[in-house]
Motif scaffolding. Structure first.
Motif, mmCIF file in Angstrom:
data_model
loop_
_atom_site.group_PDB
_atom_site.id
_atom_site.type_symbol
_atom_site.label_atom_id
_atom_site.label_comp_id
_atom_site.label_asym_id
_atom_site.label_seq_id
_atom_site.Cartn_x
_atom_site.Cartn_y
_atom_site.Cartn_z
ATOM 1 N N UNK A 177 -0.223 26.830 -39.676
ATOM 2 C CA UNK A 177 0.331 27.777 -38.717
ATOM 3 C C UNK A 177 1.837 27.583 -38.651
ATOM 4 N N UNK A 178 2.122 27.790 -37.868
ATOM 5 C CA UNK A 178 3.643 27.798 -37.229
ATOM 6 C C UNK A 178 4.251 26.240 -36.779
ATOM 7 N N UNK A 179 2.748 25.605 -35.776
ATOM 8 C CA UNK A 179 2.331 24.571 -35.344
ATOM 9 C C UNK A 179 2.654 23.825 -36.612
ATOM 10 N N UNK A 180 2.003 23.902 -37.464
ATOM 11 C CA UNK A 180 1.891 22.645 -38.601
ATOM 12 C C UNK A 180 3.217 22.515 -39.262
ATOM 13 N N UNK A 181 3.722 23.995 -39.286
ATOM 14 C CA UNK A 181 5.136 23.670 -40.370
ATOM 15 C C UNK A 181 6.057 22.721 -39.198
ATOM 16 N N UNK A 182 6.473 23.142 -38.420
ATOM 17 C CA UNK A 182 7.736 23.129 -37.285
ATOM 18 C C UNK A 182 7.057 21.540 -36.922
ATOM 19 N N UNK A 183 5.541 20.338 -36.855
ATOM 20 C CA UNK A 183 5.774 19.260 -36.947
ATOM 21 C C UNK A 183 5.965 18.772 -37.890
ATOM 22 N N UNK A 184 5.388 19.154 -38.894
ATOM 23 C CA UNK A 184 6.432 18.194 -40.279
ATOM 24 C C UNK A 184 7.562 18.644 -40.765
ATOM 25 N N UNK A 185 8.418 19.815 -40.181
ATOM 26 C CA UNK A 185 9.709 19.578 -40.081
ATOM 27 C C UNK A 185 10.274 18.139 -38.515
ATOM 28 N N UNK A 186 9.561 18.536 -38.283
ATOM 29 C CA UNK A 186 10.606 17.658 -36.829
ATOM 30 C C UNK A 186 10.144 15.667 -36.876
ATOM 31 N N UNK A 187 8.796 15.263 -37.573
ATOM 32 C CA UNK A 187 8.739 14.223 -37.457
ATOM 33 C C UNK A 187 9.040 13.810 -39.028
ATOM 34 N N UNK A 199 -3.349 13.349 -23.078
ATOM 35 C CA UNK A 199 -3.911 13.965 -23.340
ATOM 36 C C UNK A 199 -3.240 14.812 -24.448
ATOM 37 N N UNK A 200 -3.794 15.320 -25.939
ATOM 38 C CA UNK A 200 -3.162 16.290 -26.766
ATOM 39 C C UNK A 200 -4.479 16.658 -27.518
ATOM 40 N N UNK A 201 -4.480 17.855 -27.790
ATOM 41 C CA UNK A 201 -5.047 18.281 -28.745
ATOM 42 C C UNK A 201 -4.435 19.492 -29.876
ATOM 43 N N UNK A 202 -4.679 19.466 -30.951
ATOM 44 C CA UNK A 202 -3.812 19.636 -32.857
ATOM 45 C C UNK A 202 -4.631 21.038 -32.599
ATOM 46 N N UNK A 203 -3.768 21.627 -33.038
ATOM 47 C CA UNK A 203 -3.804 23.356 -32.854
ATOM 48 C C UNK A 203 -3.348 23.659 -33.931
ATOM 49 N N UNK A 204 -3.936 22.534 -35.196
ATOM 50 C CA UNK A 204 -3.861 22.441 -37.045
ATOM 51 C C UNK A 204 -3.444 21.851 -37.211
ATOM 52 N N UNK A 205 -3.462 21.561 -38.446
ATOM 53 C CA UNK A 205 -3.110 20.494 -39.248
ATOM 54 C C UNK A 205 -2.144 19.350 -39.266
ATOM 55 N N UNK A 206 -1.425 18.647 -38.845
ATOM 56 C CA UNK A 206 -0.506 18.479 -39.056
ATOM 57 C C UNK A 206 0.211 18.637 -37.846
ATOM 58 N N UNK A 207 -0.483 19.303 -36.852
ATOM 59 C CA UNK A 207 0.300 19.249 -35.764
ATOM 60 C C UNK A 207 -0.415 18.114 -34.116
ATOM 61 N N UNK A 208 -0.190 17.096 -34.917
ATOM 62 C CA UNK A 208 -0.534 15.916 -34.237
ATOM 63 C C UNK A 208 0.530 15.306 -32.854
ATOM 64 N N UNK A 209 0.743 14.880 -32.295
ATOM 65 C CA UNK A 209 1.204 13.915 -30.472
ATOM 66 C C UNK A 209 1.706 13.172 -31.402
ATOM 67 N N UNK A 210 2.910 13.150 -31.306
ATOM 68 C CA UNK A 210 4.034 12.306 -32.328
ATOM 69 C C UNK A 210 3.413 10.256 -31.818
#
Length: 120
Positions: free
Chosen positions: A42-52, A98-109
Protein backbone atom coordinates in the motif's frame (compact mmCIF):
# COMPACT_ATOMS: atom_id res chain seq x y z
CA UNK A 1 16.41 -8.18 26.74
CA UNK A 2 14.30 -10.69 28.63
CA UNK A 3 12.53 -12.40 25.74
CA UNK A 4 12.04 -12.24 22.00
CA UNK A 5 9.09 -14.16 20.52
CA UNK A 6 9.03 -15.35 16.92
CA UNK A 7 6.02 -17.39 15.79
CA UNK A 8 7.05 -20.31 13.60
CA UNK A 9 3.78 -22.25 13.88
CA UNK A 10 2.07 -23.57 10.74
CA UNK A 11 -1.02 -21.39 11.28
CA UNK A 12 0.79 -18.37 12.77
CA UNK A 13 -1.02 -18.74 16.10
CA UNK A 14 0.60 -15.73 17.81
CA UNK A 15 -0.37 -13.44 14.94
CA UNK A 16 -3.91 -14.82 14.95
CA UNK A 17 -4.27 -14.20 18.68
CA UNK A 18 -3.34 -10.51 18.37
CA UNK A 19 -5.27 -9.99 15.14
CA UNK A 20 -2.62 -8.89 12.64
CA UNK A 21 -3.65 -8.47 9.02
CA UNK A 22 -4.25 -11.67 7.05
CA UNK A 23 -3.89 -13.80 10.19
CA UNK A 24 -7.54 -14.69 10.71
CA UNK A 25 -9.21 -17.90 9.52
CA UNK A 26 -12.72 -18.73 8.35
CA UNK A 27 -14.23 -20.87 11.14
CA UNK A 28 -16.24 -22.94 8.64
CA UNK A 29 -13.21 -24.28 6.74
CA UNK A 30 -10.11 -22.99 8.60
CA UNK A 31 -8.84 -21.25 5.45
CA UNK A 32 -6.98 -17.99 5.78
CA UNK A 33 -9.01 -14.83 5.18
CA UNK A 34 -7.05 -12.63 2.76
CA UNK A 35 -7.70 -8.90 3.31
CA UNK A 36 -6.79 -7.86 -0.23
CA UNK A 37 -3.80 -6.54 -2.13
CA UNK A 38 -3.55 -3.39 0.01
CA UNK A 39 -2.76 -5.59 3.00
CA UNK A 40 0.41 -6.65 1.17
CA UNK A 41 1.45 -3.42 -0.60
CA UNK A 42 0.00 0.00 0.00
CA UNK A 43 1.04 3.63 0.12
CA UNK A 44 2.20 2.88 3.70
CA UNK A 45 4.67 0.35 2.28
CA UNK A 46 6.02 2.87 -0.23
CA UNK A 47 6.24 5.62 2.42
CA UNK A 48 8.05 3.33 4.90
CA UNK A 49 10.63 2.29 2.31
CA UNK A 50 11.16 5.89 1.19
CA UNK A 51 11.47 7.11 4.80
CA UNK A 52 14.14 4.63 5.83
CA UNK A 53 15.90 4.29 2.48
CA UNK A 54 17.06 1.11 0.79
CA UNK A 55 20.84 1.30 0.90
CA UNK A 56 21.21 -0.84 4.03
CA UNK A 57 18.66 -3.37 2.77
CA UNK A 58 20.21 -3.57 -0.69
CA UNK A 59 23.66 -4.03 0.86
CA UNK A 60 22.63 -7.30 2.51
CA UNK A 61 19.98 -8.63 0.10
CA UNK A 62 21.87 -7.86 -3.09
CA UNK A 63 20.06 -8.17 -6.41
CA UNK A 64 19.20 -10.77 -9.03
CA UNK A 65 22.71 -10.90 -10.51
CA UNK A 66 24.71 -10.39 -7.31
CA UNK A 67 22.95 -11.92 -4.29
CA UNK A 68 23.84 -10.50 -0.90
CA UNK A 69 24.76 -12.27 2.31
CA UNK A 70 21.18 -12.38 3.62
CA UNK A 71 19.25 -15.63 3.34
CA UNK A 72 15.58 -14.94 4.12
CA UNK A 73 13.76 -16.97 6.77
CA UNK A 74 10.60 -17.84 4.89
CA UNK A 75 7.43 -19.04 6.58
CA UNK A 76 6.74 -22.75 6.16
CA UNK A 77 3.48 -22.14 4.25
CA UNK A 78 2.41 -19.79 1.45
CA UNK A 79 -0.36 -18.52 3.74
CA UNK A 80 2.28 -17.56 6.31
CA UNK A 81 3.93 -15.19 3.82
CA UNK A 82 0.72 -13.14 3.66
CA UNK A 83 0.47 -12.55 7.42
CA UNK A 84 1.53 -9.08 8.49
CA UNK A 85 3.52 -8.63 11.67
CA UNK A 86 3.48 -6.48 14.74
CA UNK A 87 5.93 -5.21 17.35
CA UNK A 88 5.38 -4.86 21.07
CA UNK A 89 7.52 -3.79 23.99
CA UNK A 90 6.29 -4.54 27.50
CA UNK A 91 7.51 -3.60 30.94
CA UNK A 92 5.77 -6.22 33.03
CA UNK A 93 2.11 -5.84 32.08
CA UNK A 94 2.53 -2.26 30.86
CA UNK A 95 2.59 -1.81 27.07
CA UNK A 96 5.39 0.59 26.16
CA UNK A 97 5.03 0.19 22.39
CA UNK A 98 2.35 -1.42 20.23
CA UNK A 99 2.57 -1.34 16.44
CA UNK A 100 0.63 -3.39 13.86
CA UNK A 101 2.11 -3.47 10.34
CA UNK A 102 -0.47 -2.10 7.91
CA UNK A 103 1.24 -3.78 4.95
CA UNK A 104 4.58 -5.28 3.94
CA UNK A 105 7.49 -3.08 4.92
CA UNK A 106 5.37 -0.75 7.08
CA UNK A 107 7.22 -1.70 10.26
CA UNK A 108 7.87 0.36 13.34
CA UNK A 109 11.25 2.03 13.02
CA UNK A 110 14.21 0.43 14.75
CA UNK A 111 14.81 3.74 16.56
CA UNK A 112 11.26 3.75 17.99
CA UNK A 113 11.57 0.10 18.98
CA UNK A 114 14.90 0.61 20.72
CA UNK A 115 13.72 3.80 22.43
CA UNK A 116 10.80 1.91 23.96
CA UNK A 117 12.86 -1.17 24.81
CA UNK A 118 15.64 0.81 26.47
CA UNK A 119 13.41 3.27 28.32
CA UNK A 120 13.41 3.07 32.10
Amino acid sequence: MDMLLVDESEETEAYKSIGTRNSQRDPSNNKQIFEGVESMWSSKTTYAIEARGRDDLNAITGNLFKPGIYKPMMPSTVEGTLVQGASFVFKGKEVLLEHYDASSGAHVSVDELLEAALSK
